[in-house]
Design a protein around this motif. Structure first.
Motif, PDB file in Angstrom:
ATOM      1  N   LYS A  67      40.247  35.301  44.966  1.00  0.00           N
ATOM      2  CA  LYS A  67      41.578  35.855  44.670  1.00  0.00           C
ATOM      3  C   LYS A  67      41.468  37.266  44.108  1.00  0.00           C
ATOM      4  O   LYS A  67      42.200  38.171  44.526  1.00  0.00           O
ATOM      5  CB  LYS A  67      42.280  34.940  43.660  1.00  0.00           C
ATOM      6  N   ASP A 157      43.364  36.661  33.513  1.00  0.00           N
ATOM      7  CA  ASP A 157      44.803  36.875  33.335  1.00  0.00           C
ATOM      8  C   ASP A 157      45.464  35.546  33.006  1.00  0.00           C
ATOM      9  O   ASP A 157      44.778  34.538  32.780  1.00  0.00           O
ATOM     10  CB  ASP A 157      45.419  37.561  34.574  1.00  0.00           C
ATOM     11  N   SER A 158      46.799  35.554  32.988  1.00  0.00           N
ATOM     12  CA  SER A 158      47.530  34.389  32.484  1.00  0.00           C
ATOM     13  C   SER A 158      47.941  33.400  33.565  1.00  0.00           C
ATOM     14  O   SER A 158      48.509  32.356  33.239  1.00  0.00           O
ATOM     15  CB  SER A 158      48.793  34.867  31.755  1.00  0.00           C
ATOM     16  N   ASN A 159      47.669  33.717  34.844  1.00  0.00           N
ATOM     17  CA  ASN A 159      48.163  32.838  35.907  1.00  0.00           C
ATOM     18  C   ASN A 159      47.007  32.109  36.587  1.00  0.00           C
ATOM     19  O   ASN A 159      46.295  32.706  37.411  1.00  0.00           O
ATOM     20  CB  ASN A 159      48.945  33.647  36.945  1.00  0.00           C
ATOM     21  N   SER A 161      46.177  30.538  39.128  1.00  0.00           N
ATOM     22  CA  SER A 161      46.355  30.202  40.537  1.00  0.00           C
ATOM     23  C   SER A 161      45.246  30.865  41.344  1.00  0.00           C
ATOM     24  O   SER A 161      44.509  31.703  40.833  1.00  0.00           O
ATOM     25  CB  SER A 161      47.714  30.697  41.041  1.00  0.00           C
ATOM     26  N   ASP A 166      49.950  36.373  43.038  1.00  0.00           N
ATOM     27  CA  ASP A 166      50.355  36.103  41.660  1.00  0.00           C
ATOM     28  C   ASP A 166      49.811  37.124  40.662  1.00  0.00           C
ATOM     29  O   ASP A 166      50.223  37.126  39.489  1.00  0.00           O
ATOM     30  CB  ASP A 166      49.889  34.708  41.232  1.00  0.00           C
ATOM     31  N   GLY A 169      52.229  39.703  38.613  1.00  0.00           N
ATOM     32  CA  GLY A 169      53.128  39.108  37.632  1.00  0.00           C
ATOM     33  C   GLY A 169      52.429  38.468  36.442  1.00  0.00           C
ATOM     34  O   GLY A 169      53.093  37.988  35.524  1.00  0.00           O
ATOM     35  N   ALA A 170      51.110  38.474  36.441  1.00  0.00           N
ATOM     36  CA  ALA A 170      50.369  37.833  35.359  1.00  0.00           C
ATOM     37  C   ALA A 170      50.109  38.811  34.219  1.00  0.00           C
ATOM     38  O   ALA A 170      50.074  40.031  34.419  1.00  0.00           O
ATOM     39  CB  ALA A 170      49.034  37.303  35.893  1.00  0.00           C
ATOM     40  N   THR A 171      49.922  38.279  33.024  1.00  0.00           N
ATOM     41  CA  THR A 171      49.495  39.112  31.903  1.00  0.00           C
ATOM     42  C   THR A 171      48.009  39.395  32.057  1.00  0.00           C
ATOM     43  O   THR A 171      47.207  38.456  32.103  1.00  0.00           O
ATOM     44  CB  THR A 171      49.749  38.392  30.562  1.00  0.00           C
ATOM     45  N   TYR A 195      40.202  30.117  33.537  1.00  0.00           N
ATOM     46  CA  TYR A 195      40.495  29.227  34.660  1.00  0.00           C
ATOM     47  C   TYR A 195      39.604  29.592  35.832  1.00  0.00           C
ATOM     48  O   TYR A 195      39.098  30.716  35.911  1.00  0.00           O
ATOM     49  CB  TYR A 195      41.974  29.322  35.057  1.00  0.00           C
TER      50      TYR A 195
END
Length: 201
Positions: A67, A157-159, A161, A166, A169-171, A195
């Motif tokens: 990703k 980051d915060s997402n 996925s 994505d 839009g993530a922090t 993650y």
């Protein structure tokens, strides 16, 4: 007296082993390491005294790693912070025979083909460095300040996925933490949930 001596020796050994596997803590000295890179050069944390160090655990087949490389996000981060004076070490802790393990030539090909820009790629086949940092996922990110103190550890980051769409839009936890450390500030948050895929020790 002899039994007491043996008991104390056993306790000391247990404490020593416990310390050897203690999880790293933000605000404390980062664990030292001595690991070869793809050119066979050994790198230790002490080699980078006076510089901010960013650690990135990776596994090229992991969808969560893909990703950030397919989108060029990881390469942009590598270029941005090495151009600002930081050292970026990509770490591969997959053991020989385990998924994600690569030879030095394969690691160099991945760097070249993905236009990646780390300072070096470390081949942690023994997993000693990964375990010392309690690296559990790929990616798993760390920022160490110029004094060798661990200032951030967690997710990129915060997402959580595997979808590159994505990322905007993530922090950006890692980017924010690296910028803060380079500017002499304390990252907030300093610890986030990583993650990704499990590290294949």
């Amino acid at each position: 007296m002899k039994s007491l001596h043996l008991a104390l020796t056993g306790c000391l050994l247990a404490l020593t082993l416990g310390a050897a596997h203690a999880a790293p803590r933000v605000g404390q000295p980062a664990p030292d390491f001595s690991v070869i890179d793809t050119a066979g050069q050994t790198h230790s944390l002490a080699d980078f005294s006076g510089q901010t160090v960013i650690l990135e655990w990776t596994n090229h087949d992991c969808p969560f790693v893909k990703k950030h490389y397919v989108s060029d996000n990881m390469q942009q981060l590598q270029r941005r912070y090495t151009e600002n004076g930081a050292v970026w070490l990509t770490v591969i802790s997959s053991a020989p025979g385990k998924q994600g393990h690569v030879s030095p030539d394969q690691a160099d090909a991945l760097t070249r083909d993905r236009h990646a820009a780390p300072t070096a790629v470390l081949l942690d086949e023994s997993g000693d460095m990964g375990r010392a940092y309690d690296a559990r996922t790929t990616p798993h990110m760390y920022v160490i300040d110029a004094d060798g103190v661990l200032r951030f550890m967690g997710g990129i980051d915060s997402n959580p996925s595997a979808d590159p769409a994505d990322i905007p839009g993530a922090t950006p936890y890692l980017a924010n933490a690296a910028r803060a450390v380079l500017d002499g500030h304390t990252p907030d948050p300093a610890v986030t949930r990583p993650y990704g895929c499990t590290v294949k020790y």
